[in-house]
Each structure stands twice: as structure tokens, then as C-alpha cells.
Motif scaffolding. Structure first.
Motif, PDB file in Angstrom:
ATOM      1  N   ILE A  42       0.859  -1.181   0.000  1.00 54.77           N
ATOM      2  CA  ILE A  42       0.000   0.000   0.000  1.00 54.77           C
ATOM      3  C   ILE A  42       0.896   1.232   0.000  1.00 54.77           C
ATOM      4  O   ILE A  42       1.573   1.481   0.999  1.00 54.77           O
ATOM      5  CB  ILE A  42      -0.930   0.007   1.235  1.00 54.77           C
ATOM      6  N   PRO A  43       0.952   1.999  -1.072  1.00 55.30           N
ATOM      7  CA  PRO A  43       0.320   1.718  -2.350  1.00 55.30           C
ATOM      8  C   PRO A  43       1.076   0.610  -3.077  1.00 55.30           C
ATOM      9  O   PRO A  43       2.273   0.402  -2.824  1.00 55.30           O
ATOM     10  CB  PRO A  43       0.443   3.051  -3.104  1.00 55.30           C
ATOM     11  N   PRO A  44       0.395  -0.096  -4.010  1.00 51.50           N
ATOM     12  CA  PRO A  44       1.088  -1.153  -4.740  1.00 51.50           C
ATOM     13  C   PRO A  44       2.213  -0.555  -5.599  1.00 51.50           C
ATOM     14  O   PRO A  44       1.958   0.265  -6.478  1.00 51.50           O
ATOM     15  CB  PRO A  44      -0.001  -1.798  -5.586  1.00 51.50           C
ATOM     16  N   THR A  45       3.436  -0.949  -5.272  1.00 44.05           N
ATOM     17  CA  THR A  45       4.619  -0.352  -5.899  1.00 44.05           C
ATOM     18  C   THR A  45       5.587  -1.450  -6.321  1.00 44.05           C
ATOM     19  O   THR A  45       5.794  -2.415  -5.595  1.00 44.05           O
ATOM     20  CB  THR A  45       5.321   0.607  -4.906  1.00 44.05           C
ATOM     21  N   THR A  46       6.178  -1.270  -7.479  1.00 46.19           N
ATOM     22  CA  THR A  46       7.116  -2.241  -8.031  1.00 46.19           C
ATOM     23  C   THR A  46       8.349  -1.511  -8.538  1.00 46.19           C
ATOM     24  O   THR A  46       8.445  -0.283  -8.445  1.00 46.19           O
ATOM     25  CB  THR A  46       6.439  -3.044  -9.174  1.00 46.19           C
ATOM     26  N   TYR A  47       9.275  -2.271  -9.078  1.00 51.72           N
ATOM     27  CA  TYR A  47      10.448  -1.666  -9.699  1.00 51.72           C
ATOM     28  C   TYR A  47      10.943  -2.555 -10.839  1.00 51.72           C
ATOM     29  O   TYR A  47      10.668  -3.760 -10.870  1.00 51.72           O
ATOM     30  CB  TYR A  47      11.588  -1.459  -8.690  1.00 51.72           C
ATOM     31  N   ILE A  48      11.630  -1.927 -11.762  1.00 50.58           N
ATOM     32  CA  ILE A  48      12.436  -2.651 -12.743  1.00 50.58           C
ATOM     33  C   ILE A  48      13.789  -1.956 -12.770  1.00 50.58           C
ATOM     34  O   ILE A  48      13.872  -0.743 -12.543  1.00 50.58           O
ATOM     35  CB  ILE A  48      11.808  -2.677 -14.163  1.00 50.58           C
ATOM     36  N   SER A  49      14.838  -2.703 -12.997  1.00 54.50           N
ATOM     37  CA  SER A  49      16.168  -2.114 -13.115  1.00 54.50           C
ATOM     38  C   SER A  49      16.641  -2.295 -14.547  1.00 54.50           C
ATOM     39  O   SER A  49      16.595  -3.405 -15.087  1.00 54.50           O
ATOM     40  CB  SER A  49      17.136  -2.766 -12.138  1.00 54.50           C
ATOM     41  N   VAL A  50      17.087  -1.185 -15.167  1.00 57.40           N
ATOM     42  CA  VAL A  50      17.435  -1.169 -16.592  1.00 57.40           C
ATOM     43  C   VAL A  50      18.780  -0.473 -16.766  1.00 57.40           C
ATOM     44  O   VAL A  50      19.027   0.580 -16.170  1.00 57.40           O
ATOM     45  CB  VAL A  50      16.351  -0.421 -17.414  1.00 57.40           C
ATOM     46  N   ARG A  51      19.610  -1.042 -17.624  1.00 59.01           N
ATOM     47  CA  ARG A  51      20.882  -0.401 -17.964  1.00 59.01           C
ATOM     48  C   ARG A  51      20.610   0.824 -18.840  1.00 59.01           C
ATOM     49  O   ARG A  51      19.816   0.745 -19.780  1.00 59.01           O
ATOM     50  CB  ARG A  51      21.787  -1.357 -18.736  1.00 59.01           C
ATOM     51  N   PRO A  52      21.266   1.960 -18.560  1.00 57.08           N
ATOM     52  CA  PRO A  52      21.034   3.173 -19.354  1.00 57.08           C
ATOM     53  C   PRO A  52      21.338   3.013 -20.849  1.00 57.08           C
ATOM     54  O   PRO A  52      20.747   3.714 -21.663  1.00 57.08           O
ATOM     55  CB  PRO A  52      21.967   4.212 -18.716  1.00 57.08           C
ATOM     56  N   GLU A  53      22.188   2.080 -21.217  1.00 57.34           N
ATOM     57  CA  GLU A  53      22.518   1.917 -22.642  1.00 57.34           C
ATOM     58  C   GLU A  53      21.474   1.114 -23.422  1.00 57.34           C
ATOM     59  O   GLU A  53      21.545   1.016 -24.646  1.00 57.34           O
ATOM     60  CB  GLU A  53      23.910   1.289 -22.822  1.00 57.34           C
ATOM     61  N   ARG A  54      20.485   0.557 -22.747  1.00 56.91           N
ATOM     62  CA  ARG A  54      19.436  -0.209 -23.436  1.00 56.91           C
ATOM     63  C   ARG A  54      18.490   0.736 -24.177  1.00 56.91           C
ATOM     64  O   ARG A  54      18.194   1.834 -23.723  1.00 56.91           O
ATOM     65  CB  ARG A  54      18.626  -1.052 -22.438  1.00 56.91           C
ATOM     66  N   HIS A  55      17.990   0.266 -25.313  1.00 51.81           N
ATOM     67  CA  HIS A  55      17.074   1.061 -26.140  1.00 51.81           C
ATOM     68  C   HIS A  55      15.833   1.467 -25.341  1.00 51.81           C
ATOM     69  O   HIS A  55      15.346   2.595 -25.459  1.00 51.81           O
ATOM     70  CB  HIS A  55      16.682   0.257 -27.391  1.00 51.81           C
ATOM     71  N   SER A  56      15.303   0.582 -24.535  1.00 54.92           N
ATOM     72  CA  SER A  56      14.083   0.865 -23.771  1.00 54.92           C
ATOM     73  C   SER A  56      14.297   1.933 -22.700  1.00 54.92           C
ATOM     74  O   SER A  56      13.337   2.583 -22.282  1.00 54.92           O
ATOM     75  CB  SER A  56      13.571  -0.408 -23.098  1.00 54.92           C
ATOM     76  N   TYR A  57      15.526   2.124 -22.246  1.00 52.47           N
ATOM     77  CA  TYR A  57      15.796   3.070 -21.174  1.00 52.47           C
ATOM     78  C   TYR A  57      15.273   4.467 -21.508  1.00 52.47           C
ATOM     79  O   TYR A  57      14.557   5.087 -20.708  1.00 52.47           O
ATOM     80  CB  TYR A  57      17.300   3.123 -20.869  1.00 52.47           C
ATOM     81  N   GLY A  58      15.618   4.961 -22.687  1.00 53.72           N
ATOM     82  CA  GLY A  58      15.181   6.300 -23.102  1.00 53.72           C
ATOM     83  C   GLY A  58      13.668   6.389 -23.227  1.00 53.72           C
ATOM     84  O   GLY A  58      13.063   7.409 -22.857  1.00 53.72           O
ATOM     85  N   ILE A  59      13.057   5.336 -23.731  1.00 51.00           N
ATOM     86  CA  ILE A  59      11.600   5.304 -23.866  1.00 51.00           C
ATOM     87  C   ILE A  59      10.949   5.360 -22.487  1.00 51.00           C
ATOM     88  O   ILE A  59      10.008   6.124 -22.257  1.00 51.00           O
ATOM     89  CB  ILE A  59      11.146   4.037 -24.628  1.00 51.00           C
ATOM     90  N   LEU A  60      11.447   4.553 -21.563  1.00 49.65           N
ATOM     91  CA  LEU A  60      10.911   4.525 -20.202  1.00 49.65           C
ATOM     92  C   LEU A  60      11.046   5.876 -19.517  1.00 49.65           C
ATOM     93  O   LEU A  60      10.119   6.356 -18.866  1.00 49.65           O
ATOM     94  CB  LEU A  60      11.622   3.456 -19.371  1.00 49.65           C
ATOM     95  N   LYS A  61      12.199   6.488 -19.689  1.00 47.66           N
ATOM     96  CA  LYS A  61      12.458   7.775 -19.052  1.00 47.66           C
ATOM     97  C   LYS A  61      11.558   8.859 -19.639  1.00 47.66           C
ATOM     98  O   LYS A  61      11.034   9.708 -18.915  1.00 47.66           O
ATOM     99  CB  LYS A  61      13.940   8.142 -19.228  1.00 47.66           C
ATOM    100  N   GLU A  62      11.352   8.823 -20.954  1.00 50.79           N
ATOM    101  CA  GLU A  62      10.530   9.839 -21.621  1.00 50.79           C
ATOM    102  C   GLU A  62       9.040   9.685 -21.309  1.00 50.79           C
ATOM    103  O   GLU A  62       8.356  10.655 -21.009  1.00 50.79           O
ATOM    104  CB  GLU A  62      10.741   9.755 -23.140  1.00 50.79           C
ATOM    105  N   THR A  63       8.534   8.452 -21.372  1.00 48.27           N
ATOM    106  CA  THR A  63       7.083   8.244 -21.219  1.00 48.27           C
ATOM    107  C   THR A  63       6.651   8.083 -19.767  1.00 48.27           C
ATOM    108  O   THR A  63       5.520   8.417 -19.424  1.00 48.27           O
ATOM    109  CB  THR A  63       6.619   7.004 -21.997  1.00 48.27           C
TER     110      THR A  63
END
Length: 191
Positions: A42-63
Motif C-alpha cells: 500500500i500503495p502497490p509499488t514495483t520496480y524494474i532495473s534497466v541499464r542506461p545503454e538499453r534502447h528501452s531506457y530512453g523510452i521509459l524515461k521519456e514516457t
């Protein structure tokens, strides 16, 4: 038994092996991740750990949004393939044969073939070294109807999730107990 000392490392295992979808319906990507978990109820909270050099990193940070898609063991090969390919060079939905499904509360698509889709909105990004941790609020959870039993209980064993440990994928084994079984009183079966 004698213990052998190893150097400090990522030995907490097994970890869930999930595919995280991000981006928009038109410009989406999938990243395979094992560094994920729950932070708070409470509240329901999660995490993912991503390397900054991964393509998805920029997408995640932007959106600031993503979906944690939990694959069944029959998707292990495609989950691995998704982690081996780069979204910079190809559409991983097409390459891996996944269907985009409209999410309920985030703009990025979910993976229809995965029995569990956890929609998340990023609350904070914390640099941790080799990876940055994206802490996120869970804003919606969608599950296949066939993993809900007649009593309305979620049956993750029917979802058949996969786990990751030290470079290998595993199907989960048999159930050995449930929360509180060590202290639960036995039912009296006298007639």
C-alpha cells in the motif's frame, strides 16, 4: 556442511523473468528483465532495473510508463529471443510473434500472449550503478480469466510463470505450502 566464500554478486535467485513493454501503440518496444520485484503493498509499488545503454531506457524515461508482462513457460524461448534482440534494429513484437493489446491505464501496449499484465507509472528513477531502478506505482492489473478459480482467487500456478537464475530459465515446481501454513491449526475431521 562447509561453506565456500564467493565474491559479492547477484546471487539472489530465482527471479521472475518478465517482458516489459513500453512506448506508444505505434512506436513500442519490449525488454526482457529479471531485475524486478515488489516494493510495497500500500500503495502497490514495483520496480524494474534497466541499464542506461538499453534502447528501452530512453523510452521509459521519456514516457514514464510501462507494463510488466509475466510470460508462461511456453513463452520462454520468445522471452529469451526478446532479450537477445535490440529494439533499435527491429520491432520485437513482430520478431517475437507477440500481439499488442490495449492497456487499461497506460498508453503503451501489453503483450496479449502473457497471462498477467501489470501496468505501471514511474514515480522515481534511482541510479544504482550498472542499472537505474525505475520505481513505479501499479495502476492496473489484467489477468487471463482461466487463471482465476471458481472462488475468484488468482491461481499463479495456472499462469505457469518462468523464473531466471544465473543465466538459466526455470519453470516453477510443485506447491509446498501457502502463507501461514506453518502456524495454521489442523482441521478436525471427526464425524
Amino acid at each position: 556442511m562447509e561453506k565456500i566464500q564467493l565474491k559479492p554478486g547477484t546471487l539472489l535467485a530465482p527471479m521472475p523473468s518478465v517482458m516489459v513493454s513500453c512506448g506508444s501503440e505505434e512506436n513500442s518496444n519490449i525488454i526482457t528483465i529479471a531485475w524486478t520485484g515488489i516494493i510495497s503493498t500500500i500503495p502497490p509499488t514495483t520496480y524494474i532495473s534497466v541499464r542506461p545503454e538499453r534502447h528501452s531506457y530512453g523510452i521509459l524515461k521519456e514516457t514514464g510508463e510501462f507494463v510488466i508482462n509475466i510470460p508462461s513457460s511456453n513463452l520462454a524461448k520468445r522471452t529469451d529471443l526478446c532479450g537477445m534482440k535490440s529494439g533499435k534494429k527491429e520491432d520485437k513484437f513482430k520478431t517475437c510473434g507477440f500481439t499488442k493489446s490495449k492497456s487499461v491505464k497506460v498508453s503503451c501496449p501489453s503483450i496479449a500472449e502473457c497471462p498477467v499484465n501489470i501496468e505501471c507509472k514511474v514515480r522515481q528513477i534511482i541510479p544504482m550503478g550498472s542499472h537505474d531502478m525505475f520505481i513505479a506505482d501499479i495502476v492496473s492489473v489484467s489477468v487471463d480469466s482461466n487463471i482465476i478459480d471458481n472462488d475468484g482467487k488468482l491461481r499463479m500456478d495456472k499462469a505457469d510463470p518462468i523464473a531466471y537464475a544465473h543465466g538459466e530459465y526455470f519453470a516453477l515446481g510443485k506447491k509446498i505450502g501457502s502463507f501461514g501454513f506453518s502456524v495454521r491449526k489442523k482441521k478436525n475431521n471427526k464425524k
